[in-house]
Scaffold this motif. Sequence first.
Motif, PDB file in Angstrom:
ATOM      1  N   TYR A 111       0.857  -1.182   0.000  1.00 50.58           N
ATOM      2  CA  TYR A 111       0.000   0.000   0.000  1.00 50.58           C
ATOM      3  C   TYR A 111       0.893   1.231   0.000  1.00 50.58           C
ATOM      4  O   TYR A 111       1.856   1.317   0.772  1.00 50.58           O
ATOM      5  N   ASP A 113       0.216   5.012   0.706  1.00 47.47           N
ATOM      6  CA  ASP A 113      -0.796   5.953   1.196  1.00 47.47           C
ATOM      7  C   ASP A 113      -0.244   7.375   1.180  1.00 47.47           C
ATOM      8  O   ASP A 113       0.860   7.636   1.683  1.00 47.47           O
ATOM      9  N   TYR A 115      -0.965  11.093   2.518  1.00 44.59           N
ATOM     10  CA  TYR A 115      -1.687  11.977   3.432  1.00 44.59           C
ATOM     11  C   TYR A 115      -1.358  13.407   3.012  1.00 44.59           C
ATOM     12  O   TYR A 115      -0.255  13.897   3.243  1.00 44.59           O
ATOM     13  N   THR A 223      -4.040  12.121  -6.747  1.00 44.77           N
ATOM     14  CA  THR A 223      -4.367  11.859  -5.345  1.00 44.77           C
ATOM     15  C   THR A 223      -5.126  13.046  -4.763  1.00 44.77           C
ATOM     16  O   THR A 223      -4.814  14.201  -5.039  1.00 44.77           O
ATOM     17  N   PHE A 245      -6.721  11.854   1.648  1.00 44.24           N
ATOM     18  CA  PHE A 245      -6.161  10.511   1.791  1.00 44.24           C
ATOM     19  C   PHE A 245      -6.351   9.742   0.493  1.00 44.24           C
ATOM     20  O   PHE A 245      -7.448   9.701  -0.068  1.00 44.24           O
ATOM     21  N   ARG A 247      -4.882   6.018  -1.662  1.00 42.33           N
ATOM     22  CA  ARG A 247      -4.144   4.758  -1.565  1.00 42.33           C
ATOM     23  C   ARG A 247      -3.915   4.173  -2.951  1.00 42.33           C
ATOM     24  O   ARG A 247      -4.864   3.909  -3.704  1.00 42.33           O
TER      25      ARG A 247
END
Length: 286
Positions: A111, A113, A115, A223, A245, A247
């Motif tokens: 993953y 991710d 932020y 994103t 957020f 992913r």
Amino acid sequence: MRFIKQLFIAGVALAGASVASADPAIPAFGFETTTGFLNTGWHCEGGGIDANICNMNFSQLNGNGSYDRLAWGVPSSIQGGLPANRSQSYLQITNLAGSIITNGGWVDINYFDHYNHIITIAGGNMEGVNISGLFEITSPISVGIPGVNSVYFDETPNLNARNCPGPNPNHSACDDIFVTSGLNGSAPIFNDGNGWYILSFQFFAGAGTTIVDNGDGTFTIYTTEACSTDGLAGCGVGETYVPGFSRLITQARIDYIAIPVPAPETLALLGLGLMGFALRRPRKQG
């Protein structure tokens, strides 16, 4: 895929062999991944490692000599009258381990991710970083597939939609943009005497992520921005601050293809060739 086809053709042409069984002898393979960010070769927008004008920060060292977490930027102290968020934007890699069922479809292996906090423009932005990947089949055979991939990043300020580039496949405003060479690919990893086990990789879009295949071996990944759950960038009056957020998921699968069995000496030669095989993703030229 051309490499795989040539390998199969060579095996069939060089062997006088029987027809293989359609059932794989190995029902599942154990795997683990150790992928992370390299703290060498990265650069900020407008400066390199020496300047570090975007406050690049590597943490959570893993067993591959790379880092699971990368943060950058100067946290915004205030945005539209809202309380300070006081956090850098960052990427977090989760390395997974488990099993891949033969002919069982795609399995998550990593993953990535994002932020996405609001950071000041004056602080500079992350522009490029290298990712060191290591995917290993751990049982019942041992196969390691390393690779280094370059990632290029475009930080989009949290402004209103009129000031952001488009079009945006996420259908929200001011999403940040990554460009990376593709993970897609396949390779034979083992022959059980009746057929080949083929290992394949791909990207998969998780929450807040859109992947666009550029058709040249690279992918553009969008994103979600902070405070964009209403479809507008930036935090409006009365809107609770929430970092964006997103992913990105990397996946693998193993498929079994039954083929005529090559002669023993041919299998030995092919095996030696496969021992030196490493799946490497090409570096995008800026």
